[in-house]
Design a protein around this motif. Structure first.
Motif, PDB file in Angstrom:
ATOM      1  N   GLU A  24      11.464   1.053 -18.472  1.00 32.48           N
ATOM      2  CA  GLU A  24      10.697   0.920 -19.770  1.00 32.48           C
ATOM      3  C   GLU A  24      10.038   0.393 -19.116  1.00 32.48           C
ATOM      4  OE1 GLU A  24      13.265   0.145 -23.009  1.00 32.48           O
ATOM      5  OE2 GLU A  24      13.022   2.278 -23.690  1.00 32.48           O
ATOM      6  N   ALA A  25      10.251  -1.576 -18.777  1.00 30.73           N
ATOM      7  CA  ALA A  25       9.381  -2.337 -18.372  1.00 30.73           C
ATOM      8  C   ALA A  25       8.221  -2.149 -17.184  1.00 30.73           C
ATOM      9  CB  ALA A  25      10.052  -3.685 -17.356  1.00 30.73           C
ATOM     10  N   ILE A  26       8.467  -1.042 -16.476  1.00 32.33           N
ATOM     11  CA  ILE A  26       8.147  -0.658 -15.448  1.00 32.33           C
ATOM     12  C   ILE A  26       7.013   0.165 -15.189  1.00 32.33           C
ATOM     13  CG2 ILE A  26       7.723   0.676 -12.924  1.00 32.33           C
ATOM     14  CD1 ILE A  26      11.032  -0.781 -12.339  1.00 32.33           C
ATOM     15  N   ASN A  27       7.179   1.096 -16.717  1.00 31.89           N
ATOM     16  CA  ASN A  27       6.251   2.276 -17.105  1.00 31.89           C
ATOM     17  C   ASN A  27       4.965   1.186 -17.613  1.00 31.89           C
ATOM     18  OD1 ASN A  27       7.623   4.737 -16.723  1.00 31.89           O
ATOM     19  ND2 ASN A  27       9.382   4.196 -18.195  1.00 31.89           N
ATOM     20  N   VAL A  28       5.478   0.436 -18.821  1.00 37.84           N
ATOM     21  CA  VAL A  28       4.388  -0.709 -19.045  1.00 37.84           C
ATOM     22  C   VAL A  28       3.416  -1.166 -18.506  1.00 37.84           C
ATOM     23  CG1 VAL A  28       3.428  -2.391 -20.136  1.00 37.84           C
ATOM     24  CG2 VAL A  28       6.007  -0.310 -21.516  1.00 37.84           C
ATOM     25  N   ILE A  29       4.146  -1.713 -17.295  1.00 36.94           N
ATOM     26  CA  ILE A  29       3.396  -2.377 -15.745  1.00 36.94           C
ATOM     27  C   ILE A  29       2.282  -1.142 -14.732  1.00 36.94           C
ATOM     28  CG2 ILE A  29       3.788  -3.795 -14.114  1.00 36.94           C
ATOM     29  CD1 ILE A  29       3.796  -5.407 -16.201  1.00 36.94           C
ATOM     30  N   GLY A  30       3.289  -1.005 -14.874  1.00 36.61           N
ATOM     31  CA  GLY A  30       2.607   0.736 -14.139  1.00 36.61           C
ATOM     32  C   GLY A  30       1.606   1.202 -14.695  1.00 36.61           C
ATOM     33  N   ARG A  31       1.446   1.419 -15.919  1.00 37.95           N
ATOM     34  CA  ARG A  31      -0.429   2.118 -16.957  1.00 37.95           C
ATOM     35  C   ARG A  31      -0.737   0.523 -16.987  1.00 37.95           C
ATOM     36  NH1 ARG A  31       4.747   4.388 -16.216  1.00 37.95           N
ATOM     37  NH2 ARG A  31       4.282   6.999 -16.538  1.00 37.95           N
ATOM     38  N   ALA A  32      -0.752  -0.130 -17.058  1.00 35.99           N
ATOM     39  CA  ALA A  32      -1.756  -1.968 -16.797  1.00 35.99           C
ATOM     40  C   ALA A  32      -2.510  -1.853 -16.428  1.00 35.99           C
ATOM     41  CB  ALA A  32      -1.153  -3.312 -17.135  1.00 35.99           C
ATOM     42  N   PRO A  33      -3.914  -1.693 -16.869  1.00 37.80           N
ATOM     43  CA  PRO A  33      -5.024  -1.292 -16.513  1.00 37.80           C
ATOM     44  C   PRO A  33      -5.336  -2.711 -15.406  1.00 37.80           C
ATOM     45  CG  PRO A  33      -5.886  -1.336 -18.959  1.00 37.80           C
ATOM     46  CD  PRO A  33      -4.418  -1.239 -18.116  1.00 37.80           C
ATOM     47  N   GLU A  34      -5.248  -3.702 -15.799  1.00 32.86           N
ATOM     48  CA  GLU A  34      -4.958  -5.247 -14.968  1.00 32.86           C
ATOM     49  C   GLU A  34      -4.210  -5.510 -14.297  1.00 32.86           C
ATOM     50  OE1 GLU A  34      -2.051  -6.128 -18.652  1.00 32.86           O
ATOM     51  OE2 GLU A  34      -3.506  -4.393 -18.266  1.00 32.86           O
ATOM     52  N   VAL A  35      -3.100  -3.882 -13.438  1.00 36.52           N
ATOM     53  CA  VAL A  35      -2.442  -4.642 -12.642  1.00 36.52           C
ATOM     54  C   VAL A  35      -2.455  -3.235 -11.329  1.00 36.52           C
ATOM     55  CG1 VAL A  35      -0.072  -4.046 -12.068  1.00 36.52           C
ATOM     56  CG2 VAL A  35      -0.537  -5.557 -14.066  1.00 36.52           C
ATOM     57  N   ASP A  36      -2.912  -3.570 -10.555  1.00 30.05           N
ATOM     58  CA  ASP A  36      -2.876  -2.873  -9.696  1.00 30.05           C
ATOM     59  C   ASP A  36      -1.902  -2.620  -8.066  1.00 30.05           C
ATOM     60  OD1 ASP A  36      -5.788  -2.843  -9.578  1.00 30.05           O
ATOM     61  OD2 ASP A  36      -5.436  -4.996  -8.359  1.00 30.05           O
ATOM     62  N   GLY A  37      -0.642  -2.963  -8.396  1.00 28.60           N
ATOM     63  CA  GLY A  37       0.485  -2.861  -7.833  1.00 28.60           C
ATOM     64  C   GLY A  37       1.944  -3.232  -8.409  1.00 28.60           C
ATOM     65  N   VAL A  38       2.906  -2.548  -7.729  1.00 28.42           N
ATOM     66  CA  VAL A  38       4.136  -3.626  -8.559  1.00 28.42           C
ATOM     67  C   VAL A  38       4.567  -3.858  -7.918  1.00 28.42           C
ATOM     68  CG1 VAL A  38       5.864  -2.947 -10.220  1.00 28.42           C
ATOM     69  CG2 VAL A  38       3.790  -2.072 -10.616  1.00 28.42           C
ATOM     70  N   ILE A  39       5.864  -5.275  -7.712  1.00 31.79           N
ATOM     71  CA  ILE A  39       6.922  -5.094  -6.933  1.00 31.79           C
ATOM     72  C   ILE A  39       8.019  -5.179  -8.038  1.00 31.79           C
ATOM     73  CG2 ILE A  39       7.743  -7.401  -5.316  1.00 31.79           C
ATOM     74  CD1 ILE A  39       4.937  -7.281  -4.558  1.00 31.79           C
ATOM     75  N   VAL A  40       9.058  -4.361  -7.760  1.00 32.18           N
ATOM     76  CA  VAL A  40      10.548  -4.947  -8.577  1.00 32.18           C
ATOM     77  C   VAL A  40      10.765  -5.378  -7.887  1.00 32.18           C
ATOM     78  CG1 VAL A  40      12.403  -3.326  -9.664  1.00 32.18           C
ATOM     79  CG2 VAL A  40      10.114  -2.883  -9.672  1.00 32.18           C
ATOM     80  N   ILE A  41      12.068  -6.299  -8.673  1.00 36.76           N
ATOM     81  CA  ILE A  41      12.978  -7.669  -7.728  1.00 36.76           C
ATOM     82  C   ILE A  41      14.301  -7.409  -8.676  1.00 36.76           C
ATOM     83  CG2 ILE A  41      14.065  -9.568  -7.132  1.00 36.76           C
ATOM     84  CD1 ILE A  41      11.004 -10.620  -6.376  1.00 36.76           C
ATOM     85  N   MET A  42      15.382  -6.914  -7.786  1.00 38.30           N
ATOM     86  CA  MET A  42      16.932  -7.105  -8.525  1.00 38.30           C
ATOM     87  C   MET A  42      18.015  -7.866  -7.922  1.00 38.30           C
ATOM     88  SD  MET A  42      19.302  -3.996  -9.252  1.00 38.30           S
ATOM     89  CE  MET A  42      20.761  -3.998 -10.824  1.00 38.30           C
ATOM     90  N   THR A  43      18.744  -9.081  -8.500  1.00 34.15           N
ATOM     91  CA  THR A  43      19.486  -9.676  -8.415  1.00 34.15           C
ATOM     92  C   THR A  43      21.542  -8.779  -8.777  1.00 34.15           C
ATOM     93  OG1 THR A  43      19.833 -10.874  -9.592  1.00 34.15           O
ATOM     94  CG2 THR A  43      18.128 -11.602  -8.323  1.00 34.15           C
ATOM     95  N   VAL A  44      21.675  -9.000  -7.705  1.00 34.45           N
ATOM     96  CA  VAL A  44      23.468  -7.986  -8.130  1.00 34.45           C
ATOM     97  C   VAL A  44      24.316  -9.375  -9.197  1.00 34.45           C
ATOM     98  CG1 VAL A  44      25.640  -7.161  -7.981  1.00 34.45           C
ATOM     99  CG2 VAL A  44      23.146  -6.431  -6.734  1.00 34.45           C
ATOM    100  N   GLN A  45      24.307  -9.171 -10.733  1.00 36.96           N
ATOM    101  CA  GLN A  45      25.195  -9.694 -11.051  1.00 36.96           C
ATOM    102  C   GLN A  45      26.360  -8.743 -11.888  1.00 36.96           C
ATOM    103  OE1 GLN A  45      22.607 -11.632 -13.802  1.00 36.96           O
ATOM    104  NE2 GLN A  45      21.043 -12.046 -12.723  1.00 36.96           N
ATOM    105  N   ALA A  46      27.063  -9.679 -12.460  1.00 39.44           N
ATOM    106  CA  ALA A  46      28.516  -8.849 -13.038  1.00 39.44           C
ATOM    107  C   ALA A  46      27.716  -8.405 -14.400  1.00 39.44           C
ATOM    108  CB  ALA A  46      29.142  -9.324 -13.866  1.00 39.44           C
TER     109      ALA A  46
END
Length: 712
Positions: A375-397
């Protein structure tokens, strides 16, 4: 040599022969045959190997790996498209003719022992080239790993195993780099459309393969490791043509200046092989990677992701620290964190916990579910003020890496998604999670900085593709170019025995190119200098005229702020004394008296690179050019777009923007001066070097106050 289409024999042969096939399992000849038959060393499944006929050739005959061994190519009795040769060096020129007689259109010479071994080896390598030309075949090598075409199950090399099929066309002067990147591709699950080890490049050179890959539908990005090319200008012409069609990433071996030729001009001393290659890459839109890691990361990103339309990047992360590190890396890379709009913040409020960061980086909190990421990526990916998206994940329990990867891939696969996306699952090196994303076109990099590096390549690609043509500008304060006047001045200098033109003639040459100069006059002695100074108006600058002095300021042959006739006489005497002390024997034939001009100093220069030819430089001038070296280079001929781009590369931009109440640079005026110098050098190849240092930025525009011209 034959037409470019003849390279088809290396990438789409109908049949292949191994000349020098050997029963010794540790030999190259054995590995070549094994790889062709079974796809990999140690393989035994013929279905995984090259699907066409494979022939083994060795004068001993017999049988090898279940296949008959022919004593000569002529005994095969069927056409051979491609021949791999691993026999002693002296035998190979004759074998090329035999391969052509057997129908071969391409020959890959694996054997070493040619140009790298000195004069004798170079002579033998020339025989290879001559034999290929006479036979009408193309030749890759010698001293190379071979060629791999994974999509066609062709492993015509002694690499241990092929990479997955993919979109990156890799070519390299180093076979070892090819094998290293193949191993990396196998681990990270990204693929190659082709891998070519060029070796000593007796015939097929980098530009030949690049031109072929440009038309290859399997190849979406081209990655090149270069130490040197045989015909640099031909290479430049090809990459400049191909780069708008497909992204090219290059890494240059031997990029230090240790072997650069020393030169007497400012331009020459700051240039050199590395500068020339850097200029060629930049001018052609080739992305030059500083490290092997960036080389691989950039190629992966460019092969699968669209170029960014701007440099405003959003970071989505479930951990604060990696998000901060990504933000730092973005700034260092010349990118910026996008400022999220009120609408975007409201949309994120609706899908994220109340404690989310409410800013960029978008921290979706450590317990983020795959659905929250989606859901966060869908919002950010369609934001006109954003030209590119970097997604980071750290593994937690609480996290589910594979499900999160699936959510990212699903969001990215939406037809409405049009922005570049890179990902970093921190620490998950060579796992199924990374494989899953890479196989779906999302580059998954192990560390946040690597994901930023990939995004940087996509932004730079987008910036280059979106460049607008530069309009022509009128220069009312500059004279119209007159190349014939410049030619007459050069002829006079040559007739006078001058290679390093005196100041008066050098000024005439550059003024004839349309460069505006300050007022000046010539004097034979101090008395005449005083009269000239009075006509110009005080204060003035006094300079020695000498065919022997290269840089006047270095030997004290320039005096500034001369305020009256008495000081003119003192300045002339001082110059004679300094030159006598610092460069004994240098002749002083008179003096140049100039209107004193002050402002920001710029240098424009040209030297001739031994490989690429004329190389133009612009940068911060005066004494600072050698202290800071803040300069940019381009190859000639130079267009206005090239000129504006190189002006934009100078680091001291604040000085051009009116800092400290300094005059503001009219970039179009400086670009036009650069284009005029380019046209002068193109029209008059007898010019070997030139410097305008300084070209002064004043409130009334650009005014040159010095000149240096050297005949080739």
């Amino acid at each position: 040599m034959p037409a470019l289409a003849s390279l088809d024999a290396f990438f789409a042969p109908r049949s292949v022969a191994v000349v020098g096939a050997s029963a010794r399992e540790t030999s190259v000849g054995y590995a070549l045959l094994e790889n062709l038959l079974f796809g990999r060393m140690g393989g035994r499944d013929r279905a995984e190997g090259f699907p066409g006929p494979v022939y083994a050739v060795n004068p001993r005959g017999g049988e090898l790996l279940g296949h008959p061994v022919h004593r000569a190519l002529a005994e095969i009795g069927a056409p051979v498209d491609l021949a791999l040769v691993a026999t002693p060096p002296a035998t190979i020129p004759g074998l090329i003719r035999e391969a052509a007689d057997a129908g071969a259109r391409g020959v890959i010479v694996i054997t070493a022992g040619f140009g790298e071994l000195g004069d004798e080896g170079q002579a033998l390598q020339r025989k290879l080239t001559e034999a290929a030309e006479a036979a009408g075949v193309r030749l890759i090598g010698p001293n190379c790993l071979g060629v791999l075409r994974p999509g066609a199950a062709l492993n015509a090399s002694f690499a241990a195993a092929p990479p997955p099929p993919g979109r990156i066309g890799l070519l390299s002067q180093s076979g070892a780099l090819v094998t290293g990147l193949i191993s990396y591709a196998q681990r990270e699950a990204f693929g190659l459309s082709a891998a070519v080890s060029l070796g000593a490049k007796a015939d097929v050179d980098d530009q030949d393969v690049i031109a072929w890959l440009a038309d290859d539908p399997q190849t979406h990005a081209i990655a090149v490791y270069i130490e040197a090319v045989r015909d640099p200008r031909a290479f430049f012409d090809v990459v400049r043509r191909v780069s708008p069609l497909k992204p090219i990433v290059a890494i240059k071996g031997g990029a230090t200046e240790a072997g650069a030729k020393a030169a007497s001009s400012h331009t020459g001393s700051l240039a050199g092989s590395a500068r020339a290659y850097e200029a060629a890459f930049t001018q052609a839109g080739v992305l030059q990677a500083p490290t092997t890691q960036d080389f691989a990361v950039w190629a992966r990103a460019l092969a699968h992701q669209p170029p960014a339309k701007g440099r405003r990047i959003a970071v989505v992360t479930n951990a604060g620290g990696p998000g901060v590190l990504a933000a730092d890396a973005l700034v260092r890379a010349g990118l910026e964190l996008a400022t999220l709009s009120a609408d975007t913040l409201a949309a994120l409020d609706a899908v994220l916990p109340a404690v989310w960061s409410r800013g960029n980086p978008v921290d979706v909190i450590g317990d983020a579910t795959p659905e929250r990421y989606r859901e966060a990526i869908n919002v950010i990916g369609r934001a006109p003020e954003v030209d590119g998206v970097i997604v980071i994940m750290t593994v937690q329990a609480m996290t589910d890496p594979m499900a999160t990867a699936q959510a990212i891939a699903e969001a990215h696969a939406d037809p409405s998604w049009s922005k570049p996306l890179t990902a970093s699952f921190v620490g998950l090196i060579g796992t199924e999670v990374g494989r899953y994303l890479d196989e779906r076109g999302v580059p998954e990099l192990n560390m946040p900085e690597m994901a930023v590096s990939a995004m940087q390549a996509l932004v730079r690609r987008g910036q280059w593709l979106s460049r607008q043509p530069a309009p022509e500008v009128a220069l009312p304060r500059h004279p119209a170019p007159d190349h014939e006047a410049a030619r007459r001045a050069l002829a006079e200098a040559r007739a006078a025995g001058q290679r390093n033109l005196d100041l008066e003639r050098a000024r005439r040459v550059l003024a004839a190119a349309g460069v505006r100069y300050n007022g000046a006059g010539q004097a034979a002695d101090a008395a005449e200098a005083a009269r000239v100074a009075a006509d110009i108006g005080f204060p003035v600058v006094i300079k020695a005229n000498s065919p022997d002095i290269v840089h006047k300021s270095d030997v004290g042959a320039v005096v500034l702020n001369v305020a009256d006739a008495a000081q003119v006489a003192q300045a002339c005497a001082l110059i004679r004394r300094r030159v006598g002390e610092r460069q004994p024997g240098a002749r002083i034939t008179g003096f140049t008296v100039e209107e004193q001009v002050s402002g920001t100093e710029i240098i424009v220069g040209m030297s001739r690179d031994p490989d690429f030819g004329p190389l133009l430089m612009v940068g911060l001038g005066g004494v600072f050019v050698e202290v800071f070296g803040d300069v940019a280079f381009r190859l000639l001929p130079l267009g206005r777009r090239d000129a504006l781009d190189m002006i934009g590369e100078i680091k001291a931009q604040a000085l051009f923007e009116g800092a400290r109440k300094l005059p503001k640079l009219d970039r179009a005026e400086l670009a036009e001066v650069l284009v005029r110098i380019s046209a002068l050098v193109e029209a008059l190849p007898e010019i070997g070097e030139l410097d305008l240092n300084p070209l002064v930025l004043t409130a009334e525009g650009l005014v040159a106050i010095d000149a240096r011209v050297v005949l080739a």
